[in-house]
Write a protein that holds these residues in place. Structure first.
Motif: not given
Length: 303
Positions: A80-82, A103, A230, A234, A246
């Motif tokens: 999962l990427c911010i 996201l 974060v 999430l 992440i």
């Protein structure tokens, strides 16, 4: 203490490294404790069990000379990427700083070793680099009640390169970013994982270079949304599981800024985060085989 996995892709063995007061590093075989560094290991107090085994003298010393260094966590179930989590990067991307975390997802099969070669597909014209602090989850997190509770769900930290194809991300996306984020091997991770209680994730220097020339130089103190925030955020929308990865965003200094050329075969990308080690990737073309060949040298702290 830092956790690594070494060996050919798919058959890496787990090891742990301990640094002494003089800066010397000793490597120990973890095969007697776990078959791999993964979610099950982390969720079963693997970090504490490793410390106990070290204190009891139960682990044998090993050498990593000549061995490839793999990602320090086995293939996660989710990456999962911010996005745009640094003000200056949002600005160079032409966007205002987000009011809530943005996201997007990468497929788990993008995870690669820190020094594996990276294949640039022939139709990729805007391949980009992104040094990022990676967060590894150690226990299930869903609808967490507080940021403090979120911090307790973090097993450790890694350095990661969120390699991206900007035309696929922006022009061919259809409104989502993940098309430009899922090239095979586009998430080099490692060389090692450091337990969360041994590092201040809120004050780490991040740097990147392309062909030896500086690109990014920032600090996680400049994150818009902190790491615990974060994780808490999430957890309100999905269930984070042990071993999930992440990526917390990248600072300014990427190719998307227009100040630098995008990556091409033959380019060399290097990234590092203070306390988490250094990566080096050679970019190769379609006709070349992106095999990892890292040896013991990348396991030493870079400058």
């Amino acid at each position: 203490m830092r956790f690594l996995q070494a060996g050919d892709k798919g058959v890496e063995r787990p090891v742990v490294q301990v640094e002494d007061a003089k800066g010397g590093v000793t490597t120990y075989d973890l095969s007697g404790v776990t078959s791999q560094i993964d979610g099950a290991f982390l969720a079963s107090d693997g970090v504490a069990r490793t410390r106990q085994a070290l204190a009891a003298g139960e682990l044998s010393e090993v050498s990593l000379d000549g061995q490839r260094i793999g990602a320090p966590i086995a293939r996660p179930q989710a990456v999962l990427c911010i996005g745009m989590n640094y003000v200056a990067h949002a600005a160079e991307s032409g966007s205002a700083p987000p009011e809530v975390p943005v996201l997007f997802l990468k497929t788990p099969n993008t995870v690669a070793g820190p020094d594996d070669a990276v294949r640039i597909p022939s139709r990729a014209k805007k391949a980009d680099w992104e040094v990022e602090l990676g967060v590894v989850i150690g226990r299930e997190a869903h609808e967490l009640a507080s940021v403090k509770e979120a911090a307790d769900c973090i097993a450790g930290y890694v350095v990661a390169n969120d390699l991206s194809e900007r035309a696929w991300q922006m022009d061919e996306s259809g409104g989502q970013w993940s098309k430009g984020k899922c090239m095979p091997g586009s998430t080099p991770v490692g060389p090692w994982l450091v337990p969360a209680d041994e590092l201040d994730a809120g004050n780490l220097q991040l740097r990147s270079w392309v062909n030896g020339e500086p690109r990014q130089d920032s600090n996680t103190a400049d994150l818009i949304f902190s790491v615990p925030y974060v994780v808490h955020h999430l957890s309100q929308y999905l269930t984070l599981e042990p071993g999930d990865l992440i990526l917390t965003g990248t600072p300014e200094g990427v190719g998307l800024s227009g100040r630098f050329d995008y990556l091409r075969p033959g380019d060399v990308v290097e990234i590092e985060i203070e306390g988490l080690g250094r990566q080096r990737q050679v970019c190769v073309g379609d006709q070349e085989q992106p095999r990892g060949t890292s040896a013991a040298a990348p396991v030493e702290e870079g400058n």
